[in-house]
Each structure stands twice: as C-alpha cells, then as structure tokens.
Motif scaffolding. Structure first.
Motif, PDB file in Angstrom:
ATOM      1  N   UNK A  73     -30.915 -24.973  34.144  1.00 36.92           N
ATOM      2  CA  UNK A  73     -30.572 -23.727  33.833  1.00 36.92           C
ATOM      3  C   UNK A  73     -31.358 -22.913  35.088  1.00 36.92           C
ATOM      4  N   UNK A  74     -30.158 -22.308  35.918  1.00 40.55           N
ATOM      5  CA  UNK A  74     -30.505 -21.516  37.231  1.00 40.55           C
ATOM      6  C   UNK A  74     -30.415 -19.810  36.851  1.00 40.55           C
ATOM      7  N   UNK A  75     -31.709 -19.409  37.348  1.00 38.69           N
ATOM      8  CA  UNK A  75     -31.742 -17.970  36.990  1.00 38.69           C
ATOM      9  C   UNK A  75     -31.713 -17.452  38.389  1.00 38.69           C
ATOM     10  N   UNK A  76     -30.554 -16.765  39.001  1.00 38.75           N
ATOM     11  CA  UNK A  76     -30.329 -16.444  40.275  1.00 38.75           C
ATOM     12  C   UNK A  76     -30.229 -15.019  40.298  1.00 38.75           C
ATOM     13  N   UNK A  77     -31.093 -14.336  41.233  1.00 34.41           N
ATOM     14  CA  UNK A  77     -30.792 -12.845  41.606  1.00 34.41           C
ATOM     15  C   UNK A  77     -30.369 -12.850  43.121  1.00 34.41           C
ATOM     16  N   UNK A  78     -29.428 -11.895  43.309  1.00 32.86           N
ATOM     17  CA  UNK A  78     -28.662 -12.096  44.630  1.00 32.86           C
ATOM     18  C   UNK A  78     -28.320 -10.774  44.815  1.00 32.86           C
ATOM     19  N   UNK A  79     -27.846 -10.259  46.031  1.00 30.88           N
ATOM     20  CA  UNK A  79     -27.501  -9.114  46.359  1.00 30.88           C
ATOM     21  C   UNK A  79     -25.926  -9.385  46.930  1.00 30.88           C
ATOM     22  N   UNK A  80     -24.966  -8.557  46.383  1.00 34.17           N
ATOM     23  CA  UNK A  80     -23.548  -8.873  46.875  1.00 34.17           C
ATOM     24  C   UNK A  80     -22.921  -7.585  47.351  1.00 34.17           C
ATOM     25  N   UNK A  81     -21.987  -7.842  48.544  1.00 42.30           N
ATOM     26  CA  UNK A  81     -21.464  -6.982  49.164  1.00 42.30           C
ATOM     27  C   UNK A  81     -19.940  -7.016  49.126  1.00 42.30           C
ATOM     28  N   UNK A  82     -19.375  -5.819  49.209  1.00 39.46           N
ATOM     29  CA  UNK A  82     -17.851  -6.000  49.255  1.00 39.46           C
ATOM     30  C   UNK A  82     -17.244  -6.537  50.613  1.00 39.46           C
ATOM     31  N   UNK A  83     -16.486  -7.366  50.581  1.00 34.30           N
ATOM     32  CA  UNK A  83     -15.782  -7.789  51.895  1.00 34.30           C
ATOM     33  C   UNK A  83     -14.653  -6.811  52.196  1.00 34.30           C
ATOM     34  N   UNK A  84     -13.906  -7.310  53.350  1.00 36.55           N
ATOM     35  CA  UNK A  84     -12.667  -6.710  53.812  1.00 36.55           C
ATOM     36  C   UNK A  84     -11.599  -7.592  53.240  1.00 36.55           C
ATOM     37  N   UNK A  85     -11.804  -8.749  52.540  1.00 36.94           N
ATOM     38  CA  UNK A  85     -10.696  -9.418  52.097  1.00 36.94           C
ATOM     39  C   UNK A  85     -10.425  -9.014  50.611  1.00 36.94           C
ATOM     40  N   UNK A  86      -8.956  -8.863  50.362  1.00 28.22           N
ATOM     41  CA  UNK A  86      -8.354  -8.693  49.036  1.00 28.22           C
ATOM     42  C   UNK A  86      -8.330  -9.852  48.125  1.00 28.22           C
ATOM     43  N   UNK A  87      -8.448  -9.628  46.901  1.00 28.35           N
ATOM     44  CA  UNK A  87      -8.529 -10.875  45.805  1.00 28.35           C
ATOM     45  C   UNK A  87      -7.078 -11.458  45.919  1.00 28.35           C
ATOM     46  N   UNK A  88      -6.107 -10.695  46.408  1.00 26.88           N
ATOM     47  CA  UNK A  88      -4.806 -11.428  46.393  1.00 26.88           C
ATOM     48  C   UNK A  88      -4.723 -12.496  47.584  1.00 26.88           C
ATOM     49  N   UNK A  89      -5.667 -12.316  48.389  1.00 23.46           N
ATOM     50  CA  UNK A  89      -5.477 -13.124  49.836  1.00 23.46           C
ATOM     51  C   UNK A  89      -5.902 -14.532  49.575  1.00 23.46           C
ATOM     52  N   UNK A  90      -6.530 -14.937  48.509  1.00 22.97           N
ATOM     53  CA  UNK A  90      -7.170 -16.164  48.124  1.00 22.97           C
ATOM     54  C   UNK A  90      -8.203 -16.688  49.200  1.00 22.97           C
ATOM     55  N   UNK A  91      -8.746 -15.706  49.818  1.00 26.12           N
ATOM     56  CA  UNK A  91      -9.585 -16.065  50.911  1.00 26.12           C
ATOM     57  C   UNK A  91     -11.197 -16.717  50.119  1.00 26.12           C
ATOM     58  N   UNK A  92     -11.882 -17.336  50.900  1.00 26.49           N
ATOM     59  CA  UNK A  92     -13.141 -17.724  50.678  1.00 26.49           C
ATOM     60  C   UNK A  92     -14.144 -16.407  50.776  1.00 26.49           C
TER      61      UNK A  92
END
Length: 132
Positions: A73-92
């Motif tokens: 059971x992994x308890x993960x705290x992270x910071x996430x940032x908005x990227x230039x990629x759009x969801x529809x691009x299917x980018x990683x």
C-alpha cells in the motif's frame, strides 16, 4: 464432504490473513521502480478524471511510504504541473511533455495505491489534489 472441509479451511485462512495487521510503514525511494509504476498509475487516473484539457505530470515527490499488506500500500504525495500536451494527443506526460510555468500551475496531490505486482494489478484507493 472433503469439498466443504476445504472450503472452510480456505475461509479460515483468508479471514486470518485479512485480520492480520499490516507490516510496518517504511519510507521509500521515489526512484524505486514500483513507486514509479504506482505514481504513474495514479497520475493516469488523475489525468483521466481531471476536467482540464491538458495533461499533468509529476514535478516533485514530497513523500512516499509503503505498508506491507500482502502486496504494497503506497502512500504517495507529489506535486503535479500542467503540461503543454493536450489529452487528445495521447502523449506520455512523464517523458515528452514540458510543464507550463512550473511555479504557477502546481497542485499538491495525495494518492494511495494498492499494488500486487506479481498479479500486474494496481488499485487507486484515494486521490486528492489541491492548488496551494
């Protein structure tokens, strides 16, 4: 008759396993392959359910803890940032998408992921993100 006895023995075994306390909670290295896999799994769910048309990527691991409960059971705290990629691009988002202004678009996220890597199964139990 033997089938019923086996059934009750299995039921007793699983009851004892479920009642057993989890192992100690330990700090984990954010570079651990299973931590990375769990974080990617949680981020994928975050991106799927987030209404923003942009993908988000993990910019920083704040804390990672693991409890041994048969799997992990992994308890993960992270910071996430908005990227230039759009969801529809299917980018990683973790490899090919640059974060837009990392200081301004950061969210603090807390994920809890159950992992059974030998079964190739992960379950996101908790996901919450807030903007600072």
């Amino acid at each position: 008759m033997m089938g019923i006895l086996q059934f009750f023995c299995m039921l007793l075994f699983f009851s004892l396993v479920a009642a057993a306390p989890p192992g100690p909670v330990v700090d984990m290295d954010s570079n651990d392959p299973e931590v990375q896999a769990c974080a990617s799994f949680a981020l994928e769910a975050f991106n799927h359910f987030n209404q923003d048309p942009h993908l988000y990527a993990i910019t920083k691991f704040t804390s990672v803890k693991r409890a041994n409960i048969g799997g992990g059971m992994y308890d993960i705290e992270v910071e996430v940032g908005k990227t230039k990629c759009l969801k529809e691009s299917n980018a990683d988002p973790s490899s090919s998408c640059a974060v837009i202004n990392p200081e301004a678009k950061v969210q603090h996220c807390h994920f809890i992921v159950l992992s059974a890597p030998w079964k190739h199964q992960r379950t996101l139990i908790q996901s919450s993100c807030v903007a600072p």
